[in-house]
Design an enzyme around this catalytic site. Sequence first.
Site, PDB file in Angstrom:
ATOM      1  N   GLN A 170       0.669  -0.839  -0.142  1.00 65.08           N
ATOM      2  CA  GLN A 170       0.115  -0.084   0.038  1.00 65.08           C
ATOM      3  C   GLN A 170       0.501   1.454   0.446  1.00 65.08           C
ATOM      4  O   GLN A 170       0.388   2.299  -0.893  1.00 65.08           O
ATOM      5  CB  GLN A 170      -1.114   0.192   1.241  1.00 65.08           C
ATOM      6  CG  GLN A 170      -1.804  -1.621   1.450  1.00 65.08           C
ATOM      7  CD  GLN A 170      -2.616  -1.189   2.539  1.00 65.08           C
ATOM      8  OE1 GLN A 170      -2.285  -0.539   3.425  1.00 65.08           O
ATOM      9  NE2 GLN A 170      -4.210  -1.987   2.041  1.00 65.08           N
ATOM     10  N   ASP A 194      -1.211 -11.832   4.097  1.00 65.01           N
ATOM     11  CA  ASP A 194      -3.263 -11.941   3.745  1.00 65.01           C
ATOM     12  C   ASP A 194      -3.684 -13.391   4.386  1.00 65.01           C
ATOM     13  O   ASP A 194      -5.037 -13.920   4.930  1.00 65.01           O
ATOM     14  CB  ASP A 194      -4.262 -11.663   3.291  1.00 65.01           C
ATOM     15  CG  ASP A 194      -3.723  -9.763   3.195  1.00 65.01           C
ATOM     16  OD1 ASP A 194      -3.521  -9.583   4.079  1.00 65.01           O
ATOM     17  OD2 ASP A 194      -3.972  -9.410   2.087  1.00 65.01           O
TER      18      ASP A 194
HETATM   19  C1  S3P Z   1      -2.351  -4.695  -0.029  1.00 68.53           C
HETATM   20  C2  S3P Z   1      -1.815  -4.770   0.992  1.00 68.53           C
HETATM   21  C3  S3P Z   1      -1.305  -5.248   1.761  1.00 68.53           C
HETATM   22  C4  S3P Z   1      -2.252  -6.053   2.593  1.00 68.53           C
HETATM   23  C5  S3P Z   1      -3.621  -6.060   2.137  1.00 68.53           C
HETATM   24  C6  S3P Z   1      -4.254  -5.153   0.732  1.00 68.53           C
HETATM   25  C7  S3P Z   1      -2.759  -3.661  -1.136  1.00 68.53           C
HETATM   26  O1  S3P Z   1      -1.393  -4.433   3.029  1.00 68.53           O
HETATM   27  O2  S3P Z   1      -2.747  -6.516   3.843  1.00 68.53           O
HETATM   28  O3  S3P Z   1      -4.949  -6.881   2.298  1.00 68.53           O
HETATM   29  O4  S3P Z   1      -3.607  -4.229  -1.886  1.00 68.53           O
HETATM   30  O5  S3P Z   1      -1.370  -3.311  -1.668  1.00 68.53           O
HETATM   31  P1  S3P Z   1      -0.403  -3.850   3.730  1.00 68.53           P
HETATM   32  O6  S3P Z   1       0.610  -3.050   2.087  1.00 68.53           O
HETATM   33  O7  S3P Z   1      -0.274  -3.023   4.987  1.00 68.53           O
HETATM   34  O8  S3P Z   1       0.967  -5.064   4.222  1.00 68.53           O
END
Ligand code: S3P
Length: 422
Positions: free
Chosen positions: A156, A308
């Site tokens: 993210q 996840d």
């Molecule tokens: C996601 C990244 C992950 C994941 C989330 C979705 C994404 O989070 O846990 O369910 O769509 O980029 P983080 O970037 O905080 O690891």
Amino acid sequence: MLNGHLRLPGDKSISHRAALIAALAHGSSEISNFSTAADCASTLSCLSQLGISIERKENKVIFAGNQKLVAPRRALDCGNSGSTLRILAGVLAGHDFTAELIGDESLSTRPMRRIIEPLELMGARIEATDGKAPLKVHGSSRLNPITYRLPVASAQVKSAVLFAGLNAAGTTTVIETLPSRDHTERLFNGFGVPVKTTTDLSITLDGPARFTGGSITIPGDVSSAAYFVAVAMLLPESQLTIEGVSLNPTRAAFLSVLTSWGADIATTDLQTERNETYGTINVRGGLTGTAAQPDRTLSRAMIPSLIDELPLLAVVGSQIPGGIRIRDAAELRLKESDRLATTAANLRAMGADVEEFDDGLAVSGPAQLHGAKIDSHGDHRIAMAFAVAALIAKGDTEISGAECVAISFPEFFTLLDSLSKR
Ligand code: S3P
């Protein structure tokens, strides 16, 4: 046992990114098999409030293209969705207006400094309370490109910087510590924004970038598939086929983990769509050969691509002779719930022996789970992981707040019911 054929709604992570790309693109876009997750509906409703006209036809989402984001009249509600809030903040950072991003109770407790720091280095100004949402993003169409080393392995955060980089004049570089899901890089390349990735984990793009929309069919959500794969492997005589599902290597790592724990899983019919791999998963019930695998620790570089699925893998681990360990996963405490604590407490309630560490869990196995009252803590992945546990437990289980599965997978219980034969 679990028997049958499945096709799943589109992947949540890919759907968020495809919608953001379509909103920013020149020319129209048609996204088929768009995710049915409440999280992705949050992304679409924020985009509508930003002046983007979006038409929905069955499972298609159509964007007219050549649209301009405008200042929203009220706060943009991201609901429970961390991806919406963090990645959209990256988009807003590159626009000359102020927008407020809010979320539900869980999202308002999650750390946002991780995006505030790089986006402010690029020239946006972001107000927050104690590093948390609500966030007020004061954007600028003259962002500076930066070279940014991610302090946490987070797709993210990486994506927030890359989306901001689309509007920066020059080369934006993100350097990862460990590889995280790479949908943003793949889709940018798929829609004509050249993104270079190197073996030293650096990702670069040149802004300002102009790109053209188009059509895309989102592959089925592999994280949703994981629950069905787990049920099928744990219930002998099951036979399950899941078609058209994302098999992106930064997401599908749980398949090789489960295989190394004795599951009978095969993937076939590999194809690609806009640089994303998808295909068919076949699972046969029952475990084989687990005794030959003494070390079942999930740690370090494996963690981001399993992130996840870890609560589910802990549930499955309670059935594996010798049990399993998870380490280097403190990030799990910062998800929709503290997933190390909620997984440990719920597994113990069902009779499993679990040790909790700051950064992980040790789960003994095999354990005969018994039915229990489970608290989902409003966390969709906890509710689904413990629905899997309930199917292999003796006696009845009641999961409170189970309706939260709609955050990622509204069809979960209906599909599970239609495929399981007790
Ligand atoms: C996601 C990244 C992950 C994941 C989330 C979705 C994404 O989070 O846990 O369910 O769509 O980029 P983080 O970037 O905080 O690891």
